[in-house]
Design a protein around this motif. Structure first.
Motif, PDB file in Angstrom:
ATOM      1  N   ASN A   1       0.802  -1.224   0.000  1.00 36.96           N
ATOM      2  CA  ASN A   1       0.000   0.000   0.000  1.00 36.96           C
ATOM      3  C   ASN A   1       0.832   1.270   0.000  1.00 36.96           C
ATOM      4  OD1 ASN A   1      -2.217  -1.700   0.107  1.00 36.96           O
ATOM      5  ND2 ASN A   1      -2.460  -1.507   2.319  1.00 36.96           N
ATOM      6  N   LYS A   2       1.948   1.260   0.708  1.00 38.64           N
ATOM      7  CA  LYS A   2       2.830   2.430   0.827  1.00 38.64           C
ATOM      8  C   LYS A   2       2.045   3.710   1.150  1.00 38.64           C
ATOM      9  CE  LYS A   2       6.631   0.713  -1.935  1.00 38.64           C
ATOM     10  NZ  LYS A   2       7.489   0.392  -0.824  1.00 38.64           N
ATOM     11  N   ASP A   3       1.157   3.604   2.132  1.00 43.17           N
ATOM     12  CA  ASP A   3       0.344   4.750   2.531  1.00 43.17           C
ATOM     13  C   ASP A   3       0.683   5.256   3.930  1.00 43.17           C
ATOM     14  OD1 ASP A   3      -0.697   2.691   4.043  1.00 43.17           O
ATOM     15  OD2 ASP A   3      -2.761   2.924   3.334  1.00 43.17           O
ATOM     16  N   GLY A   4       1.792   4.742   4.500  1.00 44.63           N
ATOM     17  CA  GLY A   4       2.218   5.179   5.827  1.00 44.63           C
ATOM     18  C   GLY A   4       1.387   4.603   6.958  1.00 44.63           C
ATOM     19  N   LYS A   5       0.591   3.579   6.656  1.00 43.24           N
ATOM     20  CA  LYS A   5      -0.287   3.004   7.667  1.00 43.24           C
ATOM     21  C   LYS A   5      -0.157   1.491   7.692  1.00 43.24           C
ATOM     22  CE  LYS A   5      -3.681   6.653   7.244  1.00 43.24           C
ATOM     23  NZ  LYS A   5      -4.995   7.034   6.806  1.00 43.24           N
ATOM     24  N   CYS A   6      -0.444   0.941   8.864  1.00 42.54           N
ATOM     25  CA  CYS A   6      -0.532  -0.499   9.035  1.00 42.54           C
ATOM     26  C   CYS A   6      -1.925  -0.937   8.586  1.00 42.54           C
ATOM     27  CB  CYS A   6      -0.301  -0.863  10.499  1.00 42.54           C
ATOM     28  SG  CYS A   6      -0.428  -2.634  10.854  1.00 42.54           S
ATOM     29  N   SER A   7      -2.015  -2.116   7.997  1.00 41.70           N
ATOM     30  CA  SER A   7      -3.314  -2.607   7.531  1.00 41.70           C
ATOM     31  C   SER A   7      -4.252  -2.965   8.685  1.00 41.70           C
ATOM     32  CB  SER A   7      -3.137  -3.827   6.625  1.00 41.70           C
ATOM     33  OG  SER A   7      -2.601  -4.915   7.360  1.00 41.70           O
ATOM     34  N   ILE A   8      -3.704  -3.185   9.875  1.00 42.20           N
ATOM     35  CA  ILE A   8      -4.546  -3.427  11.047  1.00 42.20           C
ATOM     36  C   ILE A   8      -5.090  -2.070  11.478  1.00 42.20           C
ATOM     37  CG2 ILE A   8      -4.637  -4.261  13.423  1.00 42.20           C
ATOM     38  CD1 ILE A   8      -2.136  -5.974  12.751  1.00 42.20           C
ATOM     39  N   ASP A   9      -6.389  -1.902  11.401  1.00 40.63           N
ATOM     40  CA  ASP A   9      -6.959  -0.583  11.681  1.00 40.63           C
ATOM     41  C   ASP A   9      -7.985  -0.580  12.813  1.00 40.63           C
ATOM     42  OD1 ASP A   9      -9.064  -1.837  10.443  1.00 40.63           O
ATOM     43  OD2 ASP A   9      -9.261  -0.393   8.815  1.00 40.63           O
ATOM     44  N   ASN A  10      -7.976  -1.619  13.665  1.00 39.51           N
ATOM     45  CA  ASN A  10      -8.939  -1.640  14.765  1.00 39.51           C
ATOM     46  C   ASN A  10      -8.288  -1.379  16.123  1.00 39.51           C
ATOM     47  OD1 ASN A  10      -7.615  -4.058  14.914  1.00 39.51           O
ATOM     48  ND2 ASN A  10      -9.439  -5.309  15.209  1.00 39.51           N
ATOM     49  N   ASP A  11      -7.128  -0.729  16.115  1.00 37.35           N
ATOM     50  CA  ASP A  11      -6.513  -0.223  17.342  1.00 37.35           C
ATOM     51  C   ASP A  11      -5.901   1.132  17.010  1.00 37.35           C
ATOM     52  OD1 ASP A  11      -4.092  -0.742  16.026  1.00 37.35           O
ATOM     53  OD2 ASP A  11      -3.551  -2.429  17.298  1.00 37.35           O
TER      54      ASP A  11
END
Length: 192
Positions: free
Chosen positions: A56-66
């Motif tokens: 993704n290279k969007d600066g985010k982790c794919s885990i988004d529930n924390d």
């Protein structure tokens, strides 16, 4: 300039928090903005090695529930990062480990987002195992191409019950010295 500190202890008002506050107090006295983020005791997931951050290279982790993505954002925006952990079975708390793994992976996948920031480890320990915690945290800084700030001795304080670390005079002085060294480093390397 800003320094963000992450408290990986689930004990509110515990020894890790006391140590971090001492460092931040010194940094604030020099006019640098600080923030203390409590991650200990919160729902934080470990890395799943899914490699989505490299896709993704969007600066985010794919885990988004924390709230680790929020922590990563704070790390990227800061000039200095302090990770504080109690010593659990001679290693970091699970929350700090999750932050190290996920922030480390995401920031590396996105062009070394922590490169040339100043980092410091702060460790609370009852008796032994604190140097392993110190080393575990500092490895994130090395892998991330960060500069590691030190003190007069390792940034470790001894105590069991909340606040007991305040009786470790050497540790409290080391926290002051650490804060002063971070300030010096940040001021010397500030973008003009």
């Amino acid at each position: 300039m800003k320094v963000v500190a992450f408290n990986g202890s689930p004990r509110k008002g515990g020894n890790t928090e006391h140590l971090l506050k001492k460092v931040l107090e010194t940094i604030e006295a020099a006019g640098i903005e600080t923030e203390l983020v409590h991650i200990g005791g919160k729902k934080v997931h470990g890395c799943m090695a899914c490699q989505k951050c490299f896709e993704n290279k969007d600066g985010k982790c794919s885990i988004d529930n924390d709230f680790v993505n929020e922590c990563i954002e704070k790390m990227v925006e800061a000039d200095g990062i302090i990770l504080g952990s109690p010593t659990y079975f001679a290693n970091v708390s699970t929350e700090i480990k999750a932050l190290i793994d996920r922030a480390g992976y995401v920031t590396l996948a996105n062009g070394a987002l922590l490169k040339r920031k100043v980092g410091a480890a702060v460790v609370a320990v009852r008796r032994g195992g604190g140097t392993q915690v110190y080393d575990s945290i500092n490895r994130l800084f090395g892998i991330s191409q960060m500069f590691t700030a030190g003190s007069t001795y390792w940034n470790i304080g001894y105590g069991l019950n909340p606040g007991e670390v305040e009786n470790d005079n050497e540790a409290m002085q080391n926290m002051v010295n650490l804060g002063e060294n971070m300030v010096w480093f940040l001021q010397k390397t500030a973008q003009k």
